[in-house]
Design a protein around this motif. Structure first.
Motif, mmCIF file in Angstrom:
data_model
loop_
_atom_site.group_PDB
_atom_site.id
_atom_site.type_symbol
_atom_site.label_atom_id
_atom_site.label_comp_id
_atom_site.label_asym_id
_atom_site.label_seq_id
_atom_site.Cartn_x
_atom_site.Cartn_y
_atom_site.Cartn_z
ATOM 1 N N GLY A 1 -0.602 0.747 8.883
ATOM 2 C CA GLY A 1 -1.419 1.315 7.812
ATOM 3 C C GLY A 1 -1.513 0.430 6.597
ATOM 4 N N GLY A 2 -0.563 -0.491 6.414
ATOM 5 C CA GLY A 2 -0.528 -1.310 5.218
ATOM 6 C C GLY A 2 -1.608 -2.365 5.144
ATOM 7 N N ARG A 3 -2.338 -2.604 6.254
ATOM 8 C CA ARG A 3 -3.432 -3.584 6.234
ATOM 9 C C ARG A 3 -4.801 -2.912 6.314
ATOM 10 N NH1 ARG A 3 -0.570 -8.609 7.181
ATOM 11 N NH2 ARG A 3 1.222 -8.277 8.541
ATOM 12 N N GLU A 4 -4.871 -1.598 6.129
ATOM 13 C CA GLU A 4 -6.181 -0.949 6.085
ATOM 14 C C GLU A 4 -6.929 -1.329 4.811
ATOM 15 O OE1 GLU A 4 -7.156 2.991 7.167
ATOM 16 O OE2 GLU A 4 -5.393 3.222 8.444
ATOM 17 N N ASP A 5 -6.216 -1.444 3.715
ATOM 18 C CA ASP A 5 -6.834 -1.850 2.451
ATOM 19 C C ASP A 5 -6.878 -3.369 2.359
ATOM 20 O OD1 ASP A 5 -6.793 0.745 0.374
ATOM 21 O OD2 ASP A 5 -5.311 0.837 1.991
ATOM 22 N N LEU A 6 -7.770 -3.871 1.528
ATOM 23 C CA LEU A 6 -7.826 -5.305 1.276
ATOM 24 C C LEU A 6 -6.591 -5.747 0.496
ATOM 25 C CD1 LEU A 6 -11.552 -5.833 0.186
ATOM 26 C CD2 LEU A 6 -10.561 -6.009 2.471
ATOM 27 N N SER A 7 -6.187 -6.984 0.703
ATOM 28 C CA SER A 7 -5.114 -7.577 -0.103
ATOM 29 C C SER A 7 -5.644 -8.868 -0.721
ATOM 30 C CB SER A 7 -3.862 -7.812 0.745
ATOM 31 O OG SER A 7 -4.157 -8.631 1.880
ATOM 32 N N MET A 8 -5.526 -9.981 0.049
ATOM 33 C CA MET A 8 -5.956 -11.283 -0.483
ATOM 34 C C MET A 8 -7.312 -11.737 0.056
ATOM 35 S SD MET A 8 -5.387 -12.568 2.600
ATOM 36 C CE MET A 8 -5.966 -14.190 2.241
ATOM 37 N N GLN A 9 -8.002 -10.886 0.799
ATOM 38 C CA GLN A 9 -9.248 -11.316 1.446
ATOM 39 C C GLN A 9 -10.290 -11.829 0.454
ATOM 40 O OE1 GLN A 9 -7.368 -8.685 2.421
ATOM 41 N NE2 GLN A 9 -7.983 -7.871 4.415
ATOM 42 N N ILE A 10 -10.598 -11.007 -0.552
ATOM 43 C CA ILE A 10 -11.634 -11.393 -1.512
ATOM 44 C C ILE A 10 -11.173 -12.588 -2.340
ATOM 45 C CG2 ILE A 10 -12.938 -10.654 -3.540
ATOM 46 C CD1 ILE A 10 -12.974 -7.840 -2.410
ATOM 47 N N PRO B 1 2.948 2.607 -7.873
ATOM 48 C CA PRO B 1 2.255 1.739 -6.913
ATOM 49 C C PRO B 1 1.231 2.515 -6.089
ATOM 50 C CG PRO B 1 4.607 1.302 -6.885
ATOM 51 C CD PRO B 1 4.414 2.519 -7.742
ATOM 52 N N PRO B 2 0.083 1.902 -5.791
ATOM 53 C CA PRO B 2 -0.922 2.586 -4.965
ATOM 54 C C PRO B 2 -0.377 2.947 -3.595
ATOM 55 C CG PRO B 2 -1.866 0.664 -6.036
ATOM 56 C CD PRO B 2 -0.383 0.591 -6.261
ATOM 57 N N CYS B 3 -0.745 4.123 -3.132
ATOM 58 C CA CYS B 3 -0.311 4.602 -1.820
ATOM 59 C C CYS B 3 -1.528 4.942 -0.979
ATOM 60 C CB CYS B 3 0.594 5.828 -1.956
ATOM 61 S SG CYS B 3 2.199 5.426 -2.701
ATOM 62 N N VAL C 1 -0.609 -1.015 -0.044
ATOM 63 C CA VAL C 1 -0.281 0.377 -0.350
ATOM 64 C C VAL C 1 0.966 0.800 0.430
ATOM 65 C CG1 VAL C 1 -2.682 0.960 -0.830
ATOM 66 C CG2 VAL C 1 -1.785 1.240 1.496
ATOM 67 N N HIS C 2 1.539 1.931 0.034
ATOM 68 C CA HIS C 2 2.743 2.447 0.669
ATOM 69 C C HIS C 2 2.502 3.885 1.129
ATOM 70 C CE1 HIS C 2 4.457 -1.083 -1.229
ATOM 71 N NE2 HIS C 2 4.001 -0.641 -2.389
ATOM 72 N N ARG C 3 3.526 4.484 1.749
ATOM 73 C CA ARG C 3 3.413 5.902 2.101
ATOM 74 C C ARG C 3 3.549 6.756 0.841
ATOM 75 N NH1 ARG C 3 3.821 8.352 6.822
ATOM 76 N NH2 ARG C 3 5.259 6.956 7.901
ATOM 77 N N GLY D 1 10.438 10.552 -0.149
ATOM 78 C CA GLY D 1 10.418 9.266 -0.833
ATOM 79 C C GLY D 1 9.271 8.363 -0.420
ATOM 80 N N MET D 2 9.028 7.327 -1.236
ATOM 81 C CA MET D 2 7.972 6.358 -0.961
ATOM 82 C C MET D 2 8.480 5.335 0.055
ATOM 83 S SD MET D 2 6.024 3.702 -3.569
ATOM 84 C CE MET D 2 5.505 4.986 -4.695
ATOM 85 N N GLN D 3 7.799 5.250 1.183
ATOM 86 C CA GLN D 3 8.205 4.335 2.258
ATOM 87 C C GLN D 3 7.254 3.143 2.324
ATOM 88 O OE1 GLN D 3 8.051 6.017 6.241
ATOM 89 N NE2 GLN D 3 9.536 4.564 7.045
ATOM 90 N N ASP D 4 7.810 1.996 2.641
ATOM 91 C CA ASP D 4 6.999 0.794 2.830
ATOM 92 C C ASP D 4 6.771 0.543 4.314
ATOM 93 O OD1 ASP D 4 5.767 -1.617 1.517
ATOM 94 O OD2 ASP D 4 7.110 -2.623 2.920
ATOM 95 N N GLN D 5 5.597 0.029 4.655
ATOM 96 C CA GLN D 5 5.309 -0.286 6.061
ATOM 97 C C GLN D 5 6.225 -1.389 6.569
ATOM 98 O OE1 GLN D 5 3.106 -0.058 3.618
ATOM 99 N NE2 GLN D 5 1.492 1.380 4.185
ATOM 100 N N ALA D 6 6.666 -2.276 5.683
ATOM 101 C CA ALA D 6 7.678 -3.292 5.999
ATOM 102 C C ALA D 6 7.323 -4.094 7.247
ATOM 103 C CB ALA D 6 9.049 -2.639 6.150
ATOM 104 N N PHE D 7 6.039 -4.408 7.421
ATOM 105 C CA PHE D 7 5.685 -5.290 8.540
ATOM 106 C C PHE D 7 6.316 -6.653 8.314
ATOM 107 C CE2 PHE D 7 1.796 -4.389 5.941
ATOM 108 C CZ PHE D 7 1.832 -5.504 5.118
#
Length: 795
Positions: free
Chosen positions: A264-273, A369-371, A300-302, A203-209
């Motif tokens: 791992g959930g903060r490796e990609d950009l979110s609101m930075q730009i 959703p992007p993973c 992103v998720h797992r 299943g798709m897991q969320d980092q849930a920080f």
């Protein structure tokens, strides 16, 4: 915590208090426990605006029109921006493939994709204004699985792909494909006395920080921008942000703010730009803080996965062959999918000797959703499948499940399916022996002598659903293999600046790196390394920013290895400069300055025989020594795209688990009683932190086994449960006892002999829990997470 193995070689400063090998406390620990620690969402600036993102309400559609007039007319609104307002020709970003638009253009590809951004003088004003933006969509069919993604008439998620993977994938909706081929699987299968097959769903897991995405962008007088952000990789963010803003990198100055978890959930950009764009447009500081709903769409998720496995074995229990196909759903954008494919394929055989292997791994583009990156990526999904296979084979052979694994366990010198020799300790059989030898938890521990059942210890817990009726115990084992560091030819390096000077009559070291402290404990380890190498007690950790060279990502269990290596390297160079100053000042007074091996210990210069030559404060006086230097681990190479052969990974790490569960077979409820772990860490630089990392990874693996899953509607590709109300996480009441046995077998290629720690326990805890539930129920259970309906036959 038990420890044993080859002693690691610490040649400098081992007598300085608070150095390598001690359980020093985190400098931010008390602040976090008391609620005084400043996270990125706590930042504030005078005259600050608030940013808000408008997200798509559909998963796949053409954008017919966007009307922002009502939003702009809202009192308190300073700016509304869409794709057409972006300042440069560079409008996409991405970790490897720049396929992610800053704001949607032409069409949206997943539910929750950013379409427009708003800046206003109050967060509620910004939200109301975003809601007034009118977007007209023309919905398109959704791609949600391999069949719909690779059909001959499938709609392409990304038209006109031109990235470097397109030449070796069989369909444009496949991000990346990696085969691993060794030996002759078809011939080997003919020699197998037993063959088992399995189809597995992960299943798709969320980092849930716990700390949602947030940051603060402040425009600067030189036309640049200061960004204070919670991230995992400052310099990677910088390289993606600057081109979109049309600014040189030196005008985008980034500082790490308090990070509330990452995984791992903060490796990609979110609101930075988005924050930077609004700050530069309005000329005012702009803060963006996601709520929990937005956070589920903002990172992103797992990767969920379908895994098809076939193993064969002789009647004496030796593995003959493995044939596997691993299909990972990468969602709408590439993110880290190519690297996840590389890990899943190259580690897909597990920590076992099998000479004939045919593995294919692919990642799909879909409208889900992007993973991307999540703790143990790729290896976690594969471990779930191959460990279930090991149990099936052992049962078919009539062998003990642990003994069967030990019989086929790899060791130092084993050749991986990629052709790479494992050239450091690989104590797989020993870890299994250790975890099996741990004392078992008592039976029916919910019953106290002469008292009623303690429902907190039962399946269902405080819901009071059972008092022990129909509760069955099960025990399961699993072991996994994970790579450490960036692989496949990536230039994996880190930079550290170390300064040594006298402050208040005492020698002080300052360590400055761009390492993102996301909870893993690097701020503790870097100080320990400096104390060990420089013999000082006082060490200051400079805030992480982009004013020093890159430290790479806080991921892949690499920071202690690579950035720790950089700190050690810079400290050694500082030490030599300090000793050279001492030789010039005092060399004529004592011949040992020129003839003896000199160390820095306890604030003094000493010989290897322990003779004190000088105080460090007297050596330095008004001098300050500073070095900024890079450090690289040994090079790797990309896997061959036809055969998968190559020296692809710099280091391997191993963990084994034993799970003890109790299952209410009538209600389908599971209570994990214990998750015992044995892991080889090479060298425990901070034993307390090591155990904490192992326990945290273990619990995260348990979560995906029994409760965690992002549920996506297969017809609409919309997320059904974007909240902690409906996305279930283990709480303290779900947490089992987690005894840990730490083995220390040094890797001679690594600083201090260490191995990465944080990811390996996430691999094996999941299949161990599933194995225990199967043991209790007799059910096959080939998917995660296990739900009550899977145990009661109502699924």
């Amino acid at each position: 915590m038990g420890t044993s193995g080859t002693p690691t070689n610490i040649t400098q400063g081992s007598k300085t208090k608070g150095g390598i090998g001690e359980s020093t406390l985190r400098p931010d620990g008390t602040l976090k426990v008391t609620g005084e620690f400043a996270y990125s969402s706590d930042m504030w600036h005078e005259d600050m605006l608030w940013g808000q993102i408008l997200r798509s309400t559909v998963a796949h559609a053409e954008i017919v029109s966007i009307d922002t007039s009502e939003a702009l007319a809202q009192p308190g609104v300073y700016a509304v921006m869409t794709y057409d307002d972006l300042p440069t020709e560079v409008k996409n970003y991405g970790l490897e493939i720049q396929d992610t638009p800053v704001l949607a253009h032409g069409k949206v590809r997943h539910h929750g994709e950013p379409v427009a951004i708003v800046a206003a003088d109050h967060p509620e004003t910004a939200r109301r204004a975003a809601a007034k933006i009118k977007v007209e969509y023309k919905e398109l069919p959704v791609i949600t699985d391999e069949a719909s993604a690779t059909a001959p008439d499938a709609i392409l998620i990304h038209e006109g792909r031109d990235d470097h993977h397109i030449g070796h994938v069989p369909h444009p909706n496949i991000v990346h494909r990696q085969p691993i081929i060794r030996g002759d699987v078809e011939e080997a299968a003919k020699k197998a006395d037993f063959i088992v097959k399995g189809e597995y769903t992960f299943g798709m897991q969320d980092q849930a920080f716990l700390g949602p995405e947030s940051g603060l962008a402040v425009p600067s007088e030189d036309g640049g921008v200061e960004l204070y952000i919670a991230t995992q990789w400052l310099h990677s963010d910088l390289k993606q942000i600057a081109p979109v803003l049309g600014l040189p990198e030196d005008k985008v100055r980034m500082t790490l703010s308090g990070v509330g978890g990452a995984f791992g959930g903060r490796e990609d950009l979110s609101m930075q730009i988005h924050a930077c764009l609004l700050a530069l447009r309005t000329g005012k500081p702009v803060k963006i803080v996601y709520n929990r709903f937005e956070s589920f769409f903002g990172h992103v998720h797992r990767h969920p996965a379908k895994l098809y496995y076939e193993h064969g074995a002789t009647k004496d229990g030796k593995l003959t062959h493995l044939k596997a196909r691993i299909v990972l759903d990468g969602g709408a954008y590439a993110s880290a999918s190519p690297a996840v494919v590389g890990n899943a394929s190259s580690l897909g055989a597990g920590p076992y000797v099998v000479d004939n292997v045919d593995i294919e791994a692919i990642a799909l583009y879909t409208n889900n959703p992007p993973c991307g990156a999540m703790r143990g990526f790729g290896a976690v999904q594969a471990c779930f499948a191959y460990e279930a296979q090991m149990d099936k084979l052992a049962d078919k052979l009539g062998m003990d499940r642990v003994a069967f694994r030990q019989l086929n366990a790899m060791e130092q010198g084993t050749i991986m399916p990629t052709g790479q020799a494992v050239d450091s300790p690989a104590p797989v059989a020993e870890l299994l022996r250790r975890v099996k030898a741990m004392p078992m938890p008592p039976e029916q521990q919910w019953l106290a002598a002469g008292e009623a059942a303690d429902v907190r210890q039962l399946p269902g817990g405080l819901s009071n659903t059972t008092h022990g009726e129909g509760v069955v115990r099960g025990v399961g084992y699993a072991v996994g293999i994970k790579n450490v560091g960036f692989s496949e030819g990536f230039d994996d390096y880190s930079t550290a600046k170390v300064r040594m000077e006298v402050v208040g009559g005492e020698p002080v070291a300052t360590v400055h790196t761009a390492m993102a402290e996301v909870g893993q404990g690097g701020v503790t380890v870097h100080a320990q390394i400096a104390r060990t190498e420089l013999g000082v007690t006082q060490v200051t950790i400079h805030p992480a920013d982009t004013q020093v060279g890159s430290a790479g990502s806080t991921s892949a269990s690499r920071q202690t290895y690579v950035t720790g290596g950089a700190v050690k390297n810079s400290c050694e160079l500082v030490r030599e400069k300090v000793l050279e100053i001492g030789r010039r000042k005092f060399g004529t007074y004592h011949p040992a300055w020129a003839t003896a091996e000199l160390l820095l210990e306890g604030g003094k210069v000493v010989t290897d025989g322990g003779e004190v030559l000088a105080d460090l404060a007297d050596v330095l006086e008004d001098d300050a020594v500073e070095v900024e230097a890079e450090w690289r681990h040994r090079p790797t190479e990309a896997f061959d795209l036809r055969t998968g052969q190559g020296f692809g990974h710099v280091q391997y790490t191993f963990a084994a688990h034993r799970a003890v569960v109790e299952v209410d077979t009538e209600l389908g409820l599971v209570k994990v009683i214990e998750l015992a772990c044995a892991q080889d860490v090479g060298k425990a630089l901070n034993p307390l932190s090591v155990v904490g990392q192992i326990q945290g990874g273990t619990l995260q693996g348990m979560g995906i086994a029994v409760m965690e899953e992002i549920v996506v509607d297969p017809k609409t590709a919309k997320v059904r449960n974007p909240s902690f109300t409906d996305y279930l996480l283990p709480t303290i009441l779900d947490t089992p006892t987690i005894p840990v046995d730490v083995l220390e077998l040094a890797d001679d290629h690594a600083p201090y002999g260490l191995r990465g720690v944080g990811e390996a326990p996430t691999l094996s805890s999941t299949p161990a829990v599933l194995a225990a539930i199967r043991n209790a129920t007799g059910l096959e259970l080939n998917r995660t997470p296990v739900r009550p309906e899977h145990l009661t036959g109502t699924a």
